[in-house]
Write a protein that holds these residues in place. Structure first.
Motif, short mmCIF file in Angstrom:
data_model
loop_
_atom_site.label_atom_id
_atom_site.label_comp_id
_atom_site.label_asym_id
_atom_site.label_seq_id
_atom_site.Cartn_x
_atom_site.Cartn_y
_atom_site.Cartn_z
N CYS A 1 -22.23 -0.49 -5.78
CA CYS A 1 -20.79 -0.60 -5.98
C CYS A 1 -20.45 -1.98 -6.51
N PRO A 2 -19.79 -2.08 -7.67
CA PRO A 2 -19.47 -3.38 -8.25
C PRO A 2 -18.14 -3.95 -7.76
N TYR A 3 -17.50 -3.27 -6.81
CA TYR A 3 -16.23 -3.75 -6.26
C TYR A 3 -16.46 -4.11 -4.78
N PRO A 4 -16.29 -5.38 -4.41
CA PRO A 4 -16.67 -5.78 -3.05
C PRO A 4 -15.70 -5.36 -1.96
N GLY A 5 -14.53 -4.83 -2.31
CA GLY A 5 -13.59 -4.40 -1.28
C GLY A 5 -12.94 -5.58 -0.59
N LYS A 6 -12.96 -5.58 0.74
CA LYS A 6 -12.29 -6.63 1.51
C LYS A 6 -12.94 -7.99 1.32
N ALA A 7 -14.24 -8.00 1.07
CA ALA A 7 -14.95 -9.27 0.93
C ALA A 7 -14.61 -9.92 -0.40
N PRO A 8 -14.46 -11.25 -0.44
CA PRO A 8 -14.27 -11.93 -1.73
C PRO A 8 -15.55 -11.88 -2.54
N TYR A 9 -15.42 -12.12 -3.83
CA TYR A 9 -16.62 -12.24 -4.67
C TYR A 9 -17.39 -13.49 -4.26
N SER A 10 -18.69 -13.46 -4.49
CA SER A 10 -19.56 -14.57 -4.10
C SER A 10 -20.54 -14.84 -5.23
N GLU A 11 -21.46 -15.79 -5.02
CA GLU A 11 -22.49 -16.04 -6.03
C GLU A 11 -23.33 -14.79 -6.27
N GLU A 12 -23.59 -14.04 -5.20
CA GLU A 12 -24.43 -12.84 -5.32
C GLU A 12 -23.74 -11.73 -6.10
N MET B 1 -12.28 3.87 -4.49
CA MET B 1 -12.42 4.75 -5.65
C MET B 1 -13.88 4.94 -6.03
N TRP B 2 -14.64 3.86 -6.00
CA TRP B 2 -16.05 3.98 -6.36
C TRP B 2 -16.77 4.92 -5.40
N HIS B 3 -16.45 4.84 -4.12
CA HIS B 3 -17.11 5.70 -3.14
C HIS B 3 -16.62 7.14 -3.22
N ASN B 4 -15.47 7.37 -3.86
CA ASN B 4 -14.95 8.74 -4.03
C ASN B 4 -15.32 9.34 -5.38
N LYS B 5 -16.03 8.60 -6.21
CA LYS B 5 -16.28 9.05 -7.58
C LYS B 5 -17.26 10.23 -7.59
N ARG B 6 -17.12 11.03 -8.61
CA ARG B 6 -18.07 12.10 -8.89
C ARG B 6 -18.59 11.87 -10.29
N GLN C 1 -20.05 9.62 -13.33
CA GLN C 1 -19.96 8.25 -13.83
C GLN C 1 -18.58 7.96 -14.41
N ARG C 2 -17.54 8.38 -13.69
CA ARG C 2 -16.18 8.22 -14.22
C ARG C 2 -15.21 7.87 -13.09
N LEU C 3 -14.28 6.94 -13.40
CA LEU C 3 -13.19 6.62 -12.49
C LEU C 3 -11.89 7.03 -13.17
N GLY C 4 -11.15 7.92 -12.49
CA GLY C 4 -9.92 8.41 -13.09
C GLY C 4 -8.85 8.68 -12.06
N LEU C 5 -7.89 9.48 -12.44
CA LEU C 5 -6.74 9.77 -11.58
C LEU C 5 -7.17 10.45 -10.29
N ALA C 6 -8.16 11.35 -10.37
CA ALA C 6 -8.60 12.06 -9.17
C ALA C 6 -9.15 11.08 -8.13
N GLU C 7 -9.96 10.13 -8.58
CA GLU C 7 -10.52 9.15 -7.66
C GLU C 7 -9.43 8.23 -7.10
N TYR C 8 -8.45 7.91 -7.95
CA TYR C 8 -7.35 7.04 -7.51
C TYR C 8 -6.52 7.74 -6.43
N ASN C 9 -6.21 8.99 -6.66
CA ASN C 9 -5.44 9.75 -5.67
C ASN C 9 -6.23 9.93 -4.38
N ALA C 10 -7.54 10.20 -4.52
CA ALA C 10 -8.38 10.38 -3.34
C ALA C 10 -8.48 9.10 -2.51
#
Length: 348
Positions: A81-92, A290-295, A297-306
């Motif tokens: 997952c390329p989105y860290p969620g609650k955690a801030p971005y870091s060097e890693e 959204m990334w965890h709800n994806k089906r 290789q696409r992020l769209g309205l369905a994932e956003y609503n979910a």
């Protein structure tokens, strides 16, 4: 499999090192041929930085690897997952940090100028939830480590017992400096830390502090900090719409995901719905869900609503805060009733 310590798949980096060794190339030569810095290439080879498709293609061309490195990168796309969620971005997770190129460039230029003297203090000031920690840890620090000469960099948080590191460094980054006021409840310890930090900034270390704007007054009232802060400060501006779009699409692109064209505008509209300001933590949390709800290789309205949209995290937070307040009030009432009961019994 991704390395559990860094979250980066080390296999493409190992393959790059093996290819380079077979050719008898140094990192300096690979730097010249690909135009990527030695520091960045070294982190990729050591599994501390993810190899991007652009880097893989550049190395394939330079080393004559016939697409081997690009195939290695693509074999692991979408698994992390390329989105860290609650955690801030870091060097890693710096490879997924987007939207602040201009700010990083301005900070880096200032630090480079000050490094010529080897001392000074620079304050990065912004409101809460503006992304100061991500800017410093995933933006400025990796950029500093890639500079020619590779200055030594240390990053600390003050915490409840602020203490300066014994080992000196060229650059000392103090993240969330307001913790000296919010977490440290010992005035002597706080004063000693601040005085020591300012002395170090006036000797052989360049100090960068990240500070919430609502604690600027306390800093300006400090006799050690005030003159240094008035010399060098950077007010972090709010993100533009274009920068927010890059926060949404950049990480997805880097792992081979497709973002529906209308999705960034929809998220922006919802983010700015209440007061026009963008809450980066809300955005990061939503993108993580959204990334965890994806089906596929696409992020769209369905994932956003979910995911519940960008407002669901804020609503949940408000509920939790209200619940915490009610529970605390109930506890206070219980203690008061117990005290009154004890006093009555003693009187009788």
């Amino acid at each position: 499999m991704p390395d559990t310590a860094s979250g980066v798949d080390p296999r493409p980096g190992r393959r790059l090192r093996a290819r380079r060794a077979d050719q008898g190339w140094s990192l300096s030569r690979l730097e010249r041929e690909t135009h990527y810095s030695r520091g960045y290439l070294s982190r990729v080879e050591n599994g501390r930085q993810r190899m991007t498709e652009d880097l893989a293609q550049a190395c394939d061309r330079a080393l004559g690897a016939d697409g081997e490195l690009l195939a290695a990168v693509r074999s692991g796309l979408g698994q992390e997952c390329p989105y860290p969620g609650k955690a801030p971005y870091s060097e890693e997770t710096a490879q997924w940090f987007f939207g602040r190129d201009e700010a990083v460039g301005e900070l880096l230029a200032e630090v480079r100028r000050q490094l010529l003297t080897g001392r000074g203090l620079y304050a990065v000031i912004a409101p809460s939830r503006a992304g100061k920690t991500s800017l410093l840890r995933a933006g400025l620090v990796p950029a500093l480590r890639d500079l020619d000469g590779t200055p030594t960099v240390r990053v600390i948080n003050p915490g409840p017992e602020p203490e300066l590191p014994d080992e000196r460094s060229d650059v000392l980054v103090v993240d969330q400096f307001e913790e000296v006021f919010t977490q440290c409840h010992c005035p002597k310890r706080r004063d000693a830390f601040v005085e020591g930090l300012c002395r170090r900034a006036c000797s052989a270390t360049f100090v960068v502090v990240g500070l919430r704007v609502d604690y600027l007054r306390q800093c300006l009232e400090n006799p050690y900090l005030s003159p240094l802060l008035q010399e060098h400060t950077y007010l972090l501006p709010p993100m533009t719409d274009a920068q927010v779009r890059s926060v949404i699409t950049g990480p997805a692109d880097s792992v081979g995901l497709t973002v529906d064209p209308d999705l960034p505008d929809l998220i922006l509209r919802d983010l700015r719905g209440r007061n026009g300001a963008v809450s980066l933590p809300l955005l990061a949390e939503c993108l993580h869900r959204m990334w965890h709800n994806k089906r596929g290789q696409r992020l769209g309205l369905a994932e956003y609503n979910a995911s519940g949209g960008v407002g669901s995290t804020e609503n949940l937070t408000a509920v939790l805060v209200a619940m915490a307040f009610v529970l605390a009030q109930m506890e206070r009432n219980h203690r008061s009733a117990t005290t009154d009961s004890t006093s009555t019994s003693a009187t009788l």
